[in-house]
Design an enzyme around this catalytic site. Sequence first.
Site, PDB file in Angstrom:
ATOM      1  CE1 TYR A  57      38.430  40.106  52.021  1.00 44.43           C
ATOM      2  CE2 TYR A  57      37.481  37.788  52.259  1.00 44.43           C
ATOM      3  CZ  TYR A  57      37.602  39.316  51.682  1.00 44.43           C
ATOM      4  OH  TYR A  57      36.874  39.509  50.488  1.00 44.43           O
ATOM      5  CE  LYS A  61      35.773  41.972  52.902  1.00 43.92           C
ATOM      6  NZ  LYS A  61      35.438  43.240  52.134  1.00 43.92           N
TER       7      LYS A  61
END
Length: 313
Positions: free
Chosen positions: A165, A169
């Site tokens: 993640y 990002k």
Amino acid sequence: MDDALAIAGRVAIVTGAGNGLGRAEALALAGAGARLVLNDLPGDAVEAVAAEIGAAGGQAVVAAGDVSEWAVGEEMLATALREYGQLDILVNNAGVLRDRMIFTMSEQEWDLVLRVHLRGHFVTTRLATAYWREQRRVAGAPVYARIVNTSSEAFLLGSIGQPNYAAAKAGITALTVTTARACARYGVRANAICPRARTAMTAELMGAAPDDGPDPLAPEHVAPLVVYLASPAAEAINGEVFVVHGGVAAVMEPPKVRTVFRAAGTPDGMWTLDAVHAALGPTYGDGAYGDRAPSIGFLCEDTLELATETIGF
């Protein structure tokens, strides 16, 4: 409403619009007068958001599917052009979590999160910017175009248990900045938000909402900034990264050079192994840490001071 905030009649694609942040953003954009194409995986959730917008007097159609698939991206753009004749705003929000420590993460867990988040942002951005570039050529002048991408503080904080993640990002942030630089001359303004919001995806991290008073982490508090970045008022805002939640919005400063080391004592002034050790050793030590763990240098923990409540990052 101030004319600088007016987006009535503008056409927006919102991904991940069936729940959480995407739903809140879609409702806020529709409330400001935008006409919407909503994307999420096929199901009742995204259809319900479209129906809710329609019941309130707005306009919304659904282009469901996996946002990381090229054909789904093409269908979103085609739907906007077929139903409304234009595209002005792209809000990328779709994402999934597969949290695990880096040493136990499977390749499938890595690939899924990177695919939905980062490739999903790429697919829509690639197709939208190509459309706007062509529109600029036809019009002979910059067009009205806004992109709002969804990054996360996870990439700033090196979020433990979220290597996939955090990496996705970070990639989205880089994608936003390079899009802003490359496409500004066509009229595109691309910015990213790092929202804190209590959604189904973040329930375990954020915990339960407070029993009394407003919930500072409700997705509805993020949506106004998204609408603002989609508005004419944001014409001068490009390539920025905002941390936003509750009543707080912080603009992140770009990375800076902390220290410069230079080779010394070598015949040509270039690095040798000994010269590197001589330069870095006084700052970082000789490697004999003992019980002291090395510090983590490339982190930004300043955003933690923005918390409106205790959050377990």
